[in-house]
Design a protein around this motif. Structure first.
Motif, PDB file in Angstrom:
ATOM      1  N   LYS A  32       0.863  -0.952  -0.517  1.00  8.14           N
ATOM      2  CA  LYS A  32       0.027  -0.003  -0.186  1.00  8.14           C
ATOM      3  C   LYS A  32       1.004   1.153   0.265  1.00  8.14           C
ATOM      4  CE  LYS A  32      -3.673   2.345   2.647  1.00  8.14           C
ATOM      5  NZ  LYS A  32      -4.225   2.808   3.817  1.00  8.14           N
ATOM      6  N   ASN A  33       1.542   1.285   0.809  1.00  4.11           N
ATOM      7  CA  ASN A  33       3.032   2.740   0.550  1.00  4.11           C
ATOM      8  C   ASN A  33       4.100   2.263  -0.065  1.00  4.11           C
ATOM      9  OD1 ASN A  33       0.460   3.353   2.820  1.00  4.11           O
ATOM     10  ND2 ASN A  33       1.480   2.045   3.861  1.00  4.11           N
ATOM     11  N   GLY A  34       4.137   1.006  -0.372  1.00  5.18           N
ATOM     12  CA  GLY A  34       5.916   1.121  -1.668  1.00  5.18           C
ATOM     13  C   GLY A  34       6.922   0.819  -0.407  1.00  5.18           C
ATOM     14  N   ILE A  35       6.890   0.412   0.942  1.00  8.38           N
ATOM     15  CA  ILE A  35       7.538   0.782   1.990  1.00  8.38           C
ATOM     16  C   ILE A  35       8.347  -1.022   1.579  1.00  8.38           C
ATOM     17  CG2 ILE A  35       8.591   0.780   4.193  1.00  8.38           C
ATOM     18  CD1 ILE A  35       7.651   3.430   2.958  1.00  8.38           C
ATOM     19  N   GLU A  36       9.991  -0.931   1.712  1.00  8.38           N
ATOM     20  CA  GLU A  36      10.372  -1.503   2.651  1.00  8.38           C
ATOM     21  C   GLU A  36      11.127  -1.803   3.571  1.00  8.38           C
ATOM     22  OE1 GLU A  36      14.721  -3.192   1.020  1.00  8.38           O
ATOM     23  OE2 GLU A  36      14.598  -1.238  -0.541  1.00  8.38           O
ATOM     24  N   GLN A  37      11.380  -3.045   4.567  1.00  7.13           N
ATOM     25  CA  GLN A  37      11.590  -2.886   5.617  1.00  7.13           C
ATOM     26  C   GLN A  37      12.491  -3.991   6.040  1.00  7.13           C
ATOM     27  OE1 GLN A  37       8.648  -2.580   8.715  1.00  7.13           O
ATOM     28  NE2 GLN A  37       9.862  -0.165   9.059  1.00  7.13           N
ATOM     29  N   GLY A  38      14.112  -3.715   6.268  1.00  6.20           N
ATOM     30  CA  GLY A  38      14.872  -5.303   6.302  1.00  6.20           C
ATOM     31  C   GLY A  38      15.971  -5.314   7.725  1.00  6.20           C
ATOM     32  N   THR A  39      16.396  -6.297   7.477  1.00  6.59           N
ATOM     33  CA  THR A  39      18.066  -6.250   8.192  1.00  6.59           C
ATOM     34  C   THR A  39      19.061  -6.950   6.826  1.00  6.59           C
ATOM     35  OG1 THR A  39      17.202  -9.041   8.999  1.00  6.59           O
ATOM     36  CG2 THR A  39      16.908  -6.800  10.342  1.00  6.59           C
ATOM     37  N   ILE A  40      20.414  -6.593   7.067  1.00  7.36           N
ATOM     38  CA  ILE A  40      21.681  -7.092   6.351  1.00  7.36           C
ATOM     39  C   ILE A  40      22.172  -8.171   7.226  1.00  7.36           C
ATOM     40  CG2 ILE A  40      22.442  -6.578   4.799  1.00  7.36           C
ATOM     41  CD1 ILE A  40      20.780  -5.168   3.451  1.00  7.36           C
ATOM     42  N   THR A  41      23.208  -8.956   6.999  1.00  5.12           N
ATOM     43  CA  THR A  41      24.061  -9.384   8.105  1.00  5.12           C
ATOM     44  C   THR A  41      25.021  -9.598   6.814  1.00  5.12           C
ATOM     45  OG1 THR A  41      23.186 -10.702   9.447  1.00  5.12           O
ATOM     46  CG2 THR A  41      25.442 -11.404   9.687  1.00  5.12           C
ATOM     47  N   ILE A  42      26.611  -8.501   7.493  1.00  6.53           N
ATOM     48  CA  ILE A  42      27.299  -8.863   6.996  1.00  6.53           C
ATOM     49  C   ILE A  42      29.107  -9.551   7.195  1.00  6.53           C
ATOM     50  CG2 ILE A  42      29.620  -6.812   5.445  1.00  6.53           C
ATOM     51  CD1 ILE A  42      27.205  -4.812   5.931  1.00  6.53           C
ATOM     52  N   LYS A  43      29.559 -10.479   6.478  1.00  4.51           N
ATOM     53  CA  LYS A  43      30.644 -10.871   6.250  1.00  4.51           C
ATOM     54  C   LYS A  43      31.801 -11.346   5.461  1.00  4.51           C
ATOM     55  CE  LYS A  43      28.679 -15.634   8.412  1.00  4.51           C
ATOM     56  NZ  LYS A  43      28.279 -17.089   8.469  1.00  4.51           N
ATOM     57  N   SER A  44      33.033 -10.611   5.686  1.00  2.00           N
ATOM     58  CA  SER A  44      34.097 -10.286   4.977  1.00  2.00           C
ATOM     59  C   SER A  44      34.695 -11.456   4.980  1.00  2.00           C
ATOM     60  CB  SER A  44      34.664  -9.128   5.463  1.00  2.00           C
ATOM     61  OG  SER A  44      34.266  -8.086   5.589  1.00  2.00           O
ATOM     62  N   PHE A  45      35.471 -12.141   3.695  1.00  2.00           N
ATOM     63  CA  PHE A  45      36.811 -12.627   3.683  1.00  2.00           C
ATOM     64  C   PHE A  45      37.057 -12.790   2.542  1.00  2.00           C
ATOM     65  CE2 PHE A  45      31.814 -14.180   3.561  1.00  2.00           C
ATOM     66  CZ  PHE A  45      31.863 -15.850   3.927  1.00  2.00           C
ATOM     67  N   GLY A  46      38.533 -13.252   2.622  1.00  2.00           N
ATOM     68  CA  GLY A  46      39.524 -13.088   2.122  1.00  2.00           C
ATOM     69  C   GLY A  46      38.803 -12.738   0.233  1.00  2.00           C
ATOM     70  N   LEU A  47      40.452 -12.249  -0.427  1.00  2.00           N
ATOM     71  CA  LEU A  47      40.224 -12.460  -2.118  1.00  2.00           C
ATOM     72  C   LEU A  47      40.072 -13.861  -2.249  1.00  2.00           C
ATOM     73  CD1 LEU A  47      41.944  -8.920  -2.596  1.00  2.00           C
ATOM     74  CD2 LEU A  47      39.162  -9.504  -2.504  1.00  2.00           C
ATOM     75  N   ASN A  48      40.702 -14.820  -1.871  1.00  2.00           N
ATOM     76  CA  ASN A  48      41.023 -16.446  -2.216  1.00  2.00           C
ATOM     77  C   ASN A  48      39.705 -17.211  -1.825  1.00  2.00           C
ATOM     78  OD1 ASN A  48      43.014 -15.764  -4.060  1.00  2.00           O
ATOM     79  ND2 ASN A  48      44.660 -15.604  -2.289  1.00  2.00           N
ATOM     80  N   ALA A  49      38.926 -16.186  -0.619  1.00  2.00           N
ATOM     81  CA  ALA A  49      38.132 -17.404  -0.458  1.00  2.00           C
ATOM     82  C   ALA A  49      37.052 -17.445  -0.673  1.00  2.00           C
ATOM     83  CB  ALA A  49      37.714 -17.231   0.824  1.00  2.00           C
ATOM     84  N   ASN A  50      35.847 -18.294  -0.548  1.00  2.00           N
ATOM     85  CA  ASN A  50      34.657 -18.675  -1.300  1.00  2.00           C
ATOM     86  C   ASN A  50      33.536 -18.364  -0.736  1.00  2.00           C
ATOM     87  OD1 ASN A  50      32.378 -19.601  -2.944  1.00  2.00           O
ATOM     88  ND2 ASN A  50      33.259 -21.829  -3.296  1.00  2.00           N
ATOM     89  N   PRO A  51      32.916 -17.122  -1.076  1.00  2.00           N
ATOM     90  CA  PRO A  51      32.108 -17.115   0.295  1.00  2.00           C
ATOM     91  C   PRO A  51      30.850 -18.143   0.377  1.00  2.00           C
ATOM     92  CG  PRO A  51      32.066 -15.476  -1.582  1.00  2.00           C
ATOM     93  CD  PRO A  51      33.418 -16.718  -1.970  1.00  2.00           C
ATOM     94  N   PHE A  52      30.391 -18.429  -0.530  1.00  2.00           N
ATOM     95  CA  PHE A  52      29.696 -19.625  -0.582  1.00  2.00           C
ATOM     96  C   PHE A  52      29.973 -20.882  -0.052  1.00  2.00           C
ATOM     97  CE2 PHE A  52      29.117 -16.942  -4.867  1.00  2.00           C
ATOM     98  CZ  PHE A  52      27.771 -16.346  -4.032  1.00  2.00           C
ATOM     99  N   SER A  53      31.093 -21.581   0.254  1.00  2.00           N
ATOM    100  CA  SER A  53      31.432 -22.553   1.059  1.00  2.00           C
ATOM    101  C   SER A  53      32.114 -21.845   2.214  1.00  2.00           C
ATOM    102  CB  SER A  53      31.932 -23.423  -0.022  1.00  2.00           C
ATOM    103  OG  SER A  53      32.734 -23.257   0.138  1.00  2.00           O
ATOM    104  N   ASP A  54      32.185 -21.459   3.023  1.00  2.00           N
ATOM    105  CA  ASP A  54      33.603 -21.071   3.272  1.00  2.00           C
ATOM    106  C   ASP A  54      33.208 -20.197   4.674  1.00  2.00           C
ATOM    107  OD1 ASP A  54      35.706 -21.871   1.974  1.00  2.00           O
ATOM    108  OD2 ASP A  54      36.590 -20.342   1.518  1.00  2.00           O
ATOM    109  N   ASP A  55      33.340 -19.916   5.800  1.00  2.00           N
ATOM    110  CA  ASP A  55      32.363 -19.315   6.665  1.00  2.00           C
ATOM    111  C   ASP A  55      33.454 -18.161   7.005  1.00  2.00           C
ATOM    112  OD1 ASP A  55      30.636 -18.296   8.308  1.00  2.00           O
ATOM    113  OD2 ASP A  55      30.662 -20.563   9.659  1.00  2.00           O
ATOM    114  N   ALA A  56      32.843 -16.989   7.610  1.00  2.00           N
ATOM    115  CA  ALA A  56      32.963 -15.949   8.293  1.00  2.00           C
ATOM    116  C   ALA A  56      32.821 -15.737   9.223  1.00  2.00           C
ATOM    117  CB  ALA A  56      34.071 -15.100   7.263  1.00  2.00           C
ATOM    118  N   PRO A  57      33.038 -14.471  10.485  1.00  2.00           N
ATOM    119  CA  PRO A  57      32.506 -13.960  11.703  1.00  2.00           C
ATOM    120  C   PRO A  57      31.642 -13.180  10.655  1.00  2.00           C
ATOM    121  CG  PRO A  57      34.658 -13.318  11.751  1.00  2.00           C
ATOM    122  CD  PRO A  57      34.553 -14.832  10.636  1.00  2.00           C
ATOM    123  N   VAL A  58      30.389 -12.984  11.828  1.00  2.00           N
ATOM    124  CA  VAL A  58      29.505 -11.845  11.554  1.00  2.00           C
ATOM    125  C   VAL A  58      30.911 -10.100  11.117  1.00  2.00           C
ATOM    126  CG1 VAL A  58      27.498 -10.337  11.757  1.00  2.00           C
ATOM    127  CG2 VAL A  58      27.410 -12.043  11.337  1.00  2.00           C
TER     128      VAL A  58
END
Length: 172
Positions: A131-157
């Motif tokens: 009705k109002n065209g509003i989005e609300q949400g949350t985003i969590t960020i993790k950072s990985f080394g340039l040689n890492a695979n962000p889809f299979s490796d894990d990193a702290p938030v």
């Protein structure tokens, strides 16, 4: 005895037909719900965000085919908040209900004199108010080394933030 077997077979057939009808109907509603969500979400939004990286604005776009693009006002970095300069944000999204999405987006943080470059992976969950065209949400960020695979490796938030966006309408 034959009457009993015939009745049992009929009962099984009727119950099977009902289960199939219910499954097909539920599946149809889910498909319609997802289509409604996609029509609701697609577009461009001006968002305000706040959290571990201070407050900033961004322009986000959700495309019909599930792509996500964003540019933010803090992309040039802010050393006081440990925000390195970073690239445009790109990724994908999908509807999880008739008004909610989940998404994964990526960006690169550029190296500075004291910090190496990284791949940033953000997980998004947002709801939309049609009705109002509003989005609300949350985003969590993790950072990985340039040689890492962000889809299979894990990193702290590395950080989280909340966002509120207003759909951009033609001629607004």
């Amino acid at each position: 005895m034959k009457t009993c077997n015939a009745f049992a077979k009929l009962t099984i057939c009727v119950l099977s037909a009902l289960i199939i009808a219910i499954f097909v109907n539920v599946h149809k509603v889910d498909a319609e719900s997802i289509t409604d969500c996609q029509n609701l979400v697609i577009g461009t939004y001006l968002t305000s965000s706040s959290g571990d990286f201070g407050s900033f604005s961004s322009i986000t776009t959700f495309t019909r085919d599930g792509n996500f693009f964003a540019n933010a006002s803090n992309q040039s970095g802010d050393p006081s908040l440990s925000v390195q300069p970073y690239s445009e944000v790109q990724g994908s999204w999908k509807c999880t209900s008739n008004r909610e999405i989940t998404g994964t987006v990526l960006s690169f943080s550029y190296p500075t004199a004291t910090l190496p470059g990284t791949i940033n992976k953000c997980d998004i969950r947002a709801t939309f108010d049609p009705k109002n065209g509003i989005e609300q949400g949350t985003i969590t960020i993790k950072s990985f080394g340039l040689n890492a695979n962000p889809f299979s490796d894990d990193a702290p938030v590395r950080g989280t933030f909340t966002l509120t966006g207003q759909r951009v309408k033609p001629g607004q």
